[in-house]
Design an enzyme around this catalytic site. Sequence first.
Site, mmCIF file in Angstrom:
data_model
loop_
_atom_site.group_PDB
_atom_site.id
_atom_site.type_symbol
_atom_site.label_atom_id
_atom_site.label_comp_id
_atom_site.label_asym_id
_atom_site.label_seq_id
_atom_site.Cartn_x
_atom_site.Cartn_y
_atom_site.Cartn_z
ATOM 1 C CB THR A 185 -0.991 -0.018 1.187
ATOM 2 O OG1 THR A 185 -1.385 1.305 1.459
ATOM 3 C CG2 THR A 185 -0.411 -0.631 2.428
ATOM 4 C CD GLU A 330 -3.358 -0.789 5.149
ATOM 5 O OE1 GLU A 330 -4.262 -0.584 4.295
ATOM 6 O OE2 GLU A 330 -2.427 0.012 5.348
ATOM 7 C CE LYS A 438 -7.365 18.489 13.635
ATOM 8 N NZ LYS A 438 -6.116 17.945 13.174
ATOM 9 C CD1 TRP A 443 -11.690 19.358 13.965
ATOM 10 C CD2 TRP A 443 -11.798 17.170 13.519
ATOM 11 N NE1 TRP A 443 -10.758 18.733 14.735
ATOM 12 C CE2 TRP A 443 -10.802 17.382 14.497
ATOM 13 C CE3 TRP A 443 -12.042 15.864 13.083
ATOM 14 C CZ2 TRP A 443 -10.044 16.346 15.033
ATOM 15 C CZ3 TRP A 443 -11.289 14.835 13.632
ATOM 16 C CH2 TRP A 443 -10.298 15.073 14.592
#
Length: 538
Positions: A185, A330, A438, A443
């Site tokens: 990856t 994964e 941010k 957020w």
Amino acid sequence: MHGLMQDWPLLVHTILDHAALNHAEREMVTRSVEGPIRRCTMADLRTRSLRVAKALQQEGVRLGDRVATMAWNTDRHVETWYGIMGLGAICHTLNPRLFAEQLVYIINHAEDRLLFVDLTFLPVIQAIRDQLPTVEKVIVLTDEAHLPADTPPGTLAYESWLDQADDDFTWARFDENTAAALCYTSGTTGNPKGVLYSHRSNVLHGLMANQSDVFALSSSDAILPIVPMFHANAWAITYAAPMAGAGLVMPGPGMDGASIWELLESEKVTCSAAVPTVWLGLLQYLDETGSQLPWLERVVIGGAACPRMMIERLEGEFDVEVVHGWGMTEMSPIGTIGAVKHATASLEGEERVDLKTKQGRSPYLVEMKVVDDEGHAQPRDGQSFGHLLVRGPAISSAYFRHEEDILTEDGWFDTGDIAHIDALGYMQITDRDKDVIKSGGEWISSIEVENAAVGCPGIAEAAVIGISHAKWGERPLLIAVRAAGSDVSKGDLLAYLEGKIATWWMPDEVVFVEALPHTATGKIKKTELREQFSDYRL
Ligand code: AMP
């Protein structure tokens, strides 16, 4: 006390045995790299995979050796992948879009002994061949007639190589936890990391992929995996389809809208899977030609957030069910799937699209939770967001030949995604943790702003990054690419966004560029954009 059941190891090649015995006649159709459409059956696939395993054995390949492939989704790629695994060797799928230095790193890190490569990617390998000391032979997935005349010694035509071996071979038998496949990856920092799947994890994940709320493949389906086998196992389709007896339609190098549509139509494909960019290409083709999608019943869209307009158009105009999925290399890779459930089945219109833009629920064999910065689990209220952690039998516990501990103390893997989960179990990604903006302690989800922006007529692609701001800490900058022939303006785009996102999420500035940088798996490369715009001031 143990149960008294047979010890029947979950080995990947048992999938082919099943398919060849029970669905011998079912076809795999390939758009070949050489051009013509090729057809074979599940019985042929098994026979040829056995021959690959035997030929590899004759080469001296043994249990645990790594054998690499760099190939499109084709019949030859499927048979080499099963042949390698059926011998107990490890099939290392290489992503041809990686930079040369990354390829050299991962081939050497894996110590690949043989390398199967498509004609298309032969120049990529030839350019780095002298930096690959462990690679003994390069086998080009073609026949003698198509092998370029100037290939150096040690480069062979696959069909001639395969001719040395008959199918008188018995699959190797070993522990189901034996490694089967390897896929690196490409993180945004550091060297790529190897995800090492086992036979057991691949079989379990293939079964999981066939649950009815996931791919739901049956022997009546024909599935077109557009997502490459080198991108996280073609999302398990090359296991799940033979398990179900579904027909496989392999697109080879034809990734454009016209080539995809031609196969959907000629092979009566009922199900397909790809990243959003591919569907954008197909939608454009449908618009230009007025073509329809009469056979296609459902598509799985993932790898990046599925834009709202894609769900609206595929479901509304073409009567194709969209199943939004999320996952990562994964995780083998499927993590969640956005199918409707009993409690959401009656949703219509906007509400149904709202639900489908969420990345979805975890199927059995994936557990997930959202935690805050201190690791405390967040409530499943559809609002409380935090770090998305996962665990399950087809999720990595470590990277190949890597010291780093990748699990929390209690065994969870941090996906690096920021998300919330609602009371019905639907998860929604708001960002990668590195991409979140941010602003004033709150957020902003770059994904949601991007999704809204690509819905604006005349916008082909959009990315949002945080730019430092004296008062707010960070504010969003929208970087957009216009569609061919469009002269959409900043004003048009901002006006379009109004009402679609929170007012304080509104980008402070819009910059139009010719193109956005992408990673090897087709994601927008935010790190490069942040570098490019590091001196940008609002
Ligand atoms: P890869 O291992 O290359 O498949 O990348 C996995 C990452 O892609 C995930 O951790 C997510 O950040 C992103 N990703 C995959 N699917 C989605 C999706 N449906 N929506 C948003 N992000 C996604």
